[in-house]
Design an enzyme around this catalytic site. Structure first.
Site, short mmCIF file in Angstrom:
data_model
loop_
_atom_site.label_atom_id
_atom_site.label_comp_id
_atom_site.label_asym_id
_atom_site.label_seq_id
_atom_site.Cartn_x
_atom_site.Cartn_y
_atom_site.Cartn_z
N ARG A 272 1.25 -1.30 0.05
CA ARG A 272 -0.29 -0.10 0.08
C ARG A 272 1.01 1.28 -0.04
O ARG A 272 1.90 1.69 0.86
CB ARG A 272 -1.33 0.35 1.18
CG ARG A 272 -1.47 1.14 1.91
CD ARG A 272 -2.34 1.34 2.82
NE ARG A 272 -2.10 0.79 4.14
CZ ARG A 272 -1.50 1.51 4.72
NH1 ARG A 272 -1.08 2.67 4.80
NH2 ARG A 272 -1.19 0.51 6.35
N HIS B 149 -3.29 4.24 5.11
CA HIS B 149 -4.27 3.31 4.97
C HIS B 149 -6.01 4.21 5.09
O HIS B 149 -7.07 3.66 4.33
CB HIS B 149 -4.70 3.13 6.53
CG HIS B 149 -5.65 1.80 7.02
ND1 HIS B 149 -5.58 0.80 6.38
CD2 HIS B 149 -6.76 2.35 7.66
CE1 HIS B 149 -7.00 0.06 6.97
NE2 HIS B 149 -7.75 0.82 7.70
N TYR C 199 4.23 5.41 11.24
CA TYR C 199 5.10 3.43 11.89
C TYR C 199 5.63 3.00 10.25
O TYR C 199 6.24 1.93 10.72
CB TYR C 199 3.54 3.41 11.56
CG TYR C 199 2.26 3.26 10.81
CD1 TYR C 199 2.57 2.77 9.09
CD2 TYR C 199 0.96 3.83 10.99
CE1 TYR C 199 1.21 2.09 9.01
CE2 TYR C 199 0.51 4.30 10.00
CZ TYR C 199 0.26 3.14 8.79
OH TYR C 199 -0.72 3.55 7.67
C1 LIG Z 1 -14.23 -6.68 12.24
C2 LIG Z 1 -13.38 -4.83 12.41
N1 LIG Z 1 -12.37 -4.84 13.22
C3 LIG Z 1 -11.02 -4.03 13.14
C4 LIG Z 1 -11.97 -2.86 12.18
C5 LIG Z 1 -10.38 -1.35 11.65
N2 LIG Z 1 -9.96 -1.91 10.61
C6 LIG Z 1 -10.58 -1.75 9.14
S1 LIG Z 1 -9.48 -1.27 8.82
C7 LIG Z 1 -7.90 -2.84 9.58
C8 LIG Z 1 -6.96 -3.12 9.01
C9 LIG Z 1 -7.06 -3.93 8.14
O1 LIG Z 1 -6.03 -4.68 7.30
P1 LIG Z 1 -5.55 -5.16 5.50
O2 LIG Z 1 -6.93 -6.12 5.99
O3 LIG Z 1 -4.55 -6.29 5.76
O4 LIG Z 1 -6.70 -4.44 4.91
P2 LIG Z 1 -5.59 -3.05 4.19
O5 LIG Z 1 -6.32 -1.63 5.44
O6 LIG Z 1 -4.19 -3.57 3.91
O7 LIG Z 1 -5.94 -3.46 2.72
C10 LIG Z 1 -8.52 -2.43 11.12
C11 LIG Z 1 -8.30 -2.95 11.83
C12 LIG Z 1 -13.15 -3.24 11.52
N3 LIG Z 1 -13.42 -2.26 10.27
N4 LIG Z 1 -13.26 -4.56 11.38
#
Ligand SMILES: Cc1ncc(C[n+]2csc(CCOP(=O)(O)OP(=O)(O)O)c2C)c(N)n1
Ligand SMILES: [Mg+2]
Length: 353
Positions: A257, A261, A270
């Protein structure tokens, strides 16, 4: 009883088009120039759309947005191969896949602008809404593809999720179900190395995410997610298997990415600039342009024309978004449940009195 080997496993990794734009001749799928150019153009559109969406958020013209920059090659070559009747289950970072699937990009802006009508599933496109709860949509993808199988339809489901999502119970439940019932599901994990501020090594001690397929008895492989051709080939194989009734596949796209985020994040808190710079050198779009140019499939004129056309297209997209009728305040109360709860009735009164 002596110890004996019950099973042995191997996890493979596929790379065809390298960061310098060179294709491995033994693995080259030899796609027609038109297909390569189409994928390149869609990746360019997704990139400029992404930059525009961030600018619109900064100007207060849409709400929070999750940028896809750097992950275009995971999404365009995979979503583009879906056909009529197939299902696409995105997470929240799938602008490129959604555009490649044929959804008008202004619908994405409408969704991120806070209007749920942007998620309306077009009659001829089985696109599910953005899934903000991490990982929950993988179960829906298994359900939809299982239903298609029971109805003896040829449709398959493709679901996108991140490295972080593989730590959710939903991922394991979905994979287990898919393995047992041999559902025509493609699990496309975009391992972009980060789940907000949590690095990949804090998600799992496993050497790859692809190997998680082994536990569920389904094929899994890692591919260079910045390599349009590797993603194309891996998805093509997975689709063929799914349509032939051979069940699901897990594809781990190893990518990065490049942006924050979301527009609410500041990734400089970070990650190091050095890390980001090293991934920028592996840009998925630059390498395709280099490859196409070196092989007489693209020239400066075509590039200039594409940039002009894409900019004009983007203006029209933004214009279309801004002419959608705005949702009414009452909509969020009126359309949540068939029968509103007492709390909602009260909240609506408070807001509108
Ligand atoms: C069930 C849940 N837990 C926590 C969150 C908060 N949250 C949103 S995105 C994220 C990280 C997701 O990481 P990844 O699966 O690697 O996807 P990326 O954002 O890197 O595309 C988190 C913890 C959420 N939206 N839903
Ligand atoms: Mg991630």
């Amino acid at each position: 009883m002596p110890r004996k080997t019950l099973a042995t496993f191997r996890v493979s990794s596929l790379s065809i088009l390298d960061a310098a734009g060179k294709v491995d001749p033994n693995l080259d799928p030899k796609l027609p120039a038109k297909t390569l150019q189409q994928m390149y153009s869609l990746m360019v559109l997704a990139r400029v759309f992404d930059d525009k969406a961030i600018a619109l958020q900064r100007q207060g013209r849409i709400g929070t947005y999750a940028p896809v920059k750097g992950q275009e090659a995971c999404q365009v070559p995979s979503a583009l191969q879906l056909t009529k009747g197939d299902w696409l289950f995105p997470a929240f970072r799938e602008a490129a896949a959604t555009i490649a699937f044929g959804i008008p990009p202004e619908r994405l802006l409408q969704y991120w602008g806070g209007d749920e009508q942007g998620s309306k599933c077009a009659a001829d496109k089985n696109l599910f809404p953005v899934s903000i709860p991490v990982g929950s949509h993988m179960l829906h993808a298994v359900g939809a593809s299982w239903a298609a199988k029971l109805r003896k339809e040829k449709a398959i489901a493709l679901t996108y999720f991140g490295d972080g999502a593989t730590s959710e119970g939903d991922f394991h439940e979905a994979m287990n179900f898919a393995g047992v019932f041999k559902t025509p599901t493609i699990f496309l994990c975009q391992n972009n190395q980060w789940a907000i501020s949590v690095p990949r090594e804090r998600q799992t001690a496993a050497a790859s995410l692809a190997q998680k397929a082994i536990a569920y008895g389904i094929p899994g492989m890692q591919v260079d997610g910045n390599d349009m051709l590797a993603v194309y080939v891996a998805t093509k194989e997975a689709i063929a298997r799914a349509r032939a009734g051979e069940g699901p596949t897990l594809i781990e796209c190893f990518t990065y990415r490049i942006g924050d985020h979301t527009t609410s994040d500041d990734a400089t808190r970070y990650r190091t600039n050095k890390e980001v710079a090293s991934w920028k050198k592996k840009d998925p779009i630059d390498r395709v342009r280099t490859y196409l140019s070196a092989n007489n499939m693209w020239d400066e004129n075509q590039e200039k024309q594409l940039q002009l056309n894409t900019a004009a297209q983007l203006d029209k997209i933004v214009q279309a978004y801004e002419t959608f009728p705005k949702p009414k305040i009452n909509d969020m109360f009126d359309y949540l449940y068939a029968q509103p709860t007492q709390e909602l009735v009260q909240q609506k009164q408070e807001l509108t009195s």
